[in-house]
Structures are given as C-alpha cells and as structure tokens.
Design a protein around this motif. Structure first.
Motif, PDB file in Angstrom:
ATOM      1  N   ARG A 122     -54.647  12.387  85.475  1.00 53.18           N
ATOM      2  CA  ARG A 122     -53.688  11.709  84.603  1.00 53.18           C
ATOM      3  C   ARG A 122     -54.402  10.780  83.624  1.00 53.18           C
ATOM      4  O   ARG A 122     -54.010  10.663  82.462  1.00 53.18           O
ATOM      5  N   ALA A 385     -50.679  16.575  85.265  1.00 57.75           N
ATOM      6  CA  ALA A 385     -50.669  15.158  85.612  1.00 57.75           C
ATOM      7  C   ALA A 385     -50.555  14.298  84.375  1.00 57.75           C
ATOM      8  O   ALA A 385     -49.831  13.295  84.363  1.00 57.75           O
ATOM      9  N   ARG A 386     -51.263  14.676  83.305  1.00 60.25           N
ATOM     10  CA  ARG A 386     -51.197  13.891  82.072  1.00 60.25           C
ATOM     11  C   ARG A 386     -49.834  14.003  81.417  1.00 60.25           C
ATOM     12  O   ARG A 386     -49.327  13.037  80.840  1.00 60.25           O
ATOM     13  N   SER A 389     -47.257  11.647  82.984  1.00 60.59           N
ATOM     14  CA  SER A 389     -47.531  10.213  83.008  1.00 60.59           C
ATOM     15  C   SER A 389     -46.699   9.482  81.977  1.00 60.59           C
ATOM     16  O   SER A 389     -46.153  10.075  81.053  1.00 60.59           O
TER      17      SER A 389
END
Length: 389
Positions: A122, A385-386, A389
């Motif tokens: 992330r 994951a990024r 976020s």
C-alpha cells in the motif's frame, strides 16, 4: 486472485517462496509435516524470523502455528512448529521499520521477499535490517545492491525509488551488520519483459570487503581476481571496503562480490565470503581449520563469474528464480527471457509459479548456445493494496 479453500502443502521445501507467492496471490495455505520426521522438527529460526518480518509489513492476516506431538522438551520452542496455517492480508509496507534477521541466515535471505512484497504494498517500504551481510549461503548485500535492484527496471520499476545502503558489515557467525532498504510500490502492475539478448561483456566491477582483519587482505583478493579477469578484458575495477570498530560487525571475515556488465545492460554476478569461527566457541578442530586464503578466494570468485558468463543468459544462476516470478506477475502479455542452464531452484520456482499463479512457461532449449528461452503470459497481478488505500 484469492481462493476460498486453503491450499494444502507438505514439507519444508522452498518455505520462503511459498509464503511470498501465497501473500502476493492472497492464497490461504496450510503446510504440514515441516521436518516432522527429522531429529530437529519444525520451523528453523530464520523461517520464524521471516514470519515476524511478514507481520511487520502486513495487516489483516492470520497465522496459526501448531506444535509437534513428539517429545521435543530439549529443543528451542521455534523448532516445535511443524504445521503452519496462513491466510494473507494486505501488504501495507511502512516507513522507518526495523528487523533483526538473526544469525542463522544472511540478510540476503530476507531481501528478495521484501523486494517482491514491497512492489505490491500500500505504501513504500523503508526498513533497517540487522544481521549477517555476507555469508556462504545467501547472495551478499553487495549483489543485491549492484545487480538485483537493477533487474527491476526491465519490468518497469523506476530505479529512483530503490535504495540499498550498507551501514555496517557483519560476517558469520556473530553478524552485527546493518543495511537500509527502500522499495517503492507500483501504481498498478509490472511491465512484461522481452529480455533475450545478453550481449557481450564490456566491463567488470566489484567490491572487496574485510571486517576486523588487515585491510591488505582486500588488495590480495583484488590482485588475484584481476590476474584472471585481465586475460580476457582490460576494463576491471574492484573497489575496497574495509570496516573496523562497530561498522565491522562482531566477527572477522573478508570476501568479494564481482559483476560483469554486458553491452546490452545485463548484469551477471558472483560472490564469495570467508569468515573466522567464533573465538569463544573454538575447539581443537576449529583451531587447526585452514581458511581459504585471499589469493585463492580471488581466483575462486573470478572463476565463478567466468562460468556464469560462459553459461549465457540475461541473468546469472542465482537470479533465475526471481526473474521467473517477475515474469509471472507481469500483465497478461508475453514475457520472453533467456537464461543459462536451469538450476534446481529455478525448476522448483517454475512449479510454484504454476501452482500459485496458474502460469506455465514454454521452455525452448537452444543447442547452439546451450541457453534456454522461456516464454509466458503473465498473471496480471495488480497492486490492489494501493487502490484500496
């Protein structure tokens, strides 16, 4: 790419790679019979340390370790765990992290997982790793700094965000080294690679180190290595890195890492290390132990590098496994790479890639050059994951 049911595995083979691929693909795994039939059953200390490291850079994961039923009262507790159940969470990354890798394996054992997981985190990872920087089991931190990080640019990772700084050296058996690693996270996916032309060697670079011994040892290593290299190529430069005091760790040792750079930008590496036994634990046999001399070490590592060059391929044998994983993680486009003779570790990596990523490689040997060309269509693993976020 997660799966509803846990994948059941058995044994301790390629534990590190299985855990990393399970994390990247969000695949729950259960590993049974981890050395259950041996005199020392269960996870090794470096494998437990890897799980601790994974815990530091991940979130919302679950990990269950079950003890063996054998009578293991006199074994360290880490050795009792013969079954592992792991459900991956989110790779969060993080800044200003620290991890003590211990002295059972080198820092190089932990760097490859950190690089792979960090790309799909992330947030970017910046971490200090403490332990053994140069040993005989794992690639040295110099090899990662000079070669491994540069591999990533073939897959679209910018070198600006990558950094590996050696703060202090640490040789076996007591370590005491420290490195700083910075890994950027990618926006979405890697880039497919078409990397099949190894080119011709145009120069050789390297670094010779010594800790808590005479700095003259480094010059003896370099002189011997140059004596081999200069028969083939004049452009050879090997730097020296002598460390003393706290920057030299807790054990005496010396070694060298060398890299051949080709006309097409390929980097082939070889490294070797010699370390002195722990003085406090020396017995009669170890007192008479003859260590490899600096001259022999220089000849040895030069011969190792020439063998890597002779085998051909765009990477050396130590980097084949990582190369195949990066190809498999790439977008659903064709990646094509050429390597020398496949190592047993690389062959096992291809099997793990097939099991976790459902990616199969087309392997075509070239009898003229004794190299192997591999093609695959990537699984298209994205940095989810990024995006969350």
């Amino acid at each position: 790419m997660g799966r509803d049911k846990a994948r059941r595995l058995s044994g301790s083979r390629h534990f590190r790679q299985r855990v990393v691929l399970a994390t990247l693909t969000s695949t729950a795994i259960t590993i049974d019979d981890i050395r259950s039939g041996g005199a020392a059953p269960g996870l090794r200390p470096h494998e437990v340390s890897l799980l601790h490291l994974l815990h530091k850079i991940s979130d919302h994961h679950s990990l269950d370790l079950n003890e063996t039923g054998k009578d293991a009262r006199f074994l360290p507790r880490a050795y009792l765990w013969t079954k592992l159940s792991y459900k991956p969470g989110v790779i969060v990354g993080g800044r200003d992290l620290e991890h003590d890798c211990g002295v059972h394996r080198g820092i190089g054992y932990f760097l490859e997982p950190l690089i792979l997981l960090g790309l799909f985190a992330r947030a970017p990872i910046s971490i200090r790793l403490k332990g053994i920087t140069n040993d005989t089991k794992d690639p040295s931190v110099d090899t990662f700094r000079m070669v491994t990080l540069h591999m990533l640019k073939q897959f679209g990772v910018p070198l600006e965000g990558l950094e590996l700084k050696i703060e202090s050296r640490g040789a076996p058996p007591l370590g005491g080294g420290e490195v700083f690693l910075r890994v950027p996270n990618i926006n979405s996916t890697l880039k497919a690679a078409n990397w099949a032309d190894e080119g011709m060697v145009k120069r050789i670079r390297g670094v010779s180190f010594s800790t808590r011994v005479s700095p003259q040892i480094e010059n003896r290593i370099i002189y011997a290595a140059r004596g081999i290299f200069n028969r083939f190529i004049p452009d050879v430069h090997i730097f020296t890195d002598h460390r003393s005091g706290s920057a030299g760790g807790r054990s005496a040792g010396y070694g060298v890492s060398v890299v051949a750079e080709t006309t097409t930008g390929c980097l082939l590496s070889a490294d070797a290390t010699v370390s002195y036994p722990n003085v406090d634990e020396m017995n009669e046999e170890s007192e008479n132990l003859e260590l490899t001399s600096p001259e022999d070490l220089g000849v040895q590592v030069a011969s190792m590098l020439l063998e890597e060059v002779a085998q051909g391929g765009v990477v050396d044998s130590a980097h084949q496994g990582l190369l195949f994983i990066l190809c498999a993680l790439s977008p659903p486009d064709v990646s094509k790479v050429r390597v020398g003779q496949l190592t047993p570790y690389a062959i096992e990596t291809l099997r793990n890639i097939r099991d976790f990523l459902d990616v199969k490689f087309i392997i075509k040997p070239d009898p003229n050059s004794n190299t192997v060309t591999l093609k695959c269509v990537g699984a298209g693993v994205k940095n989810l994951a990024r995006k969350t976020s």
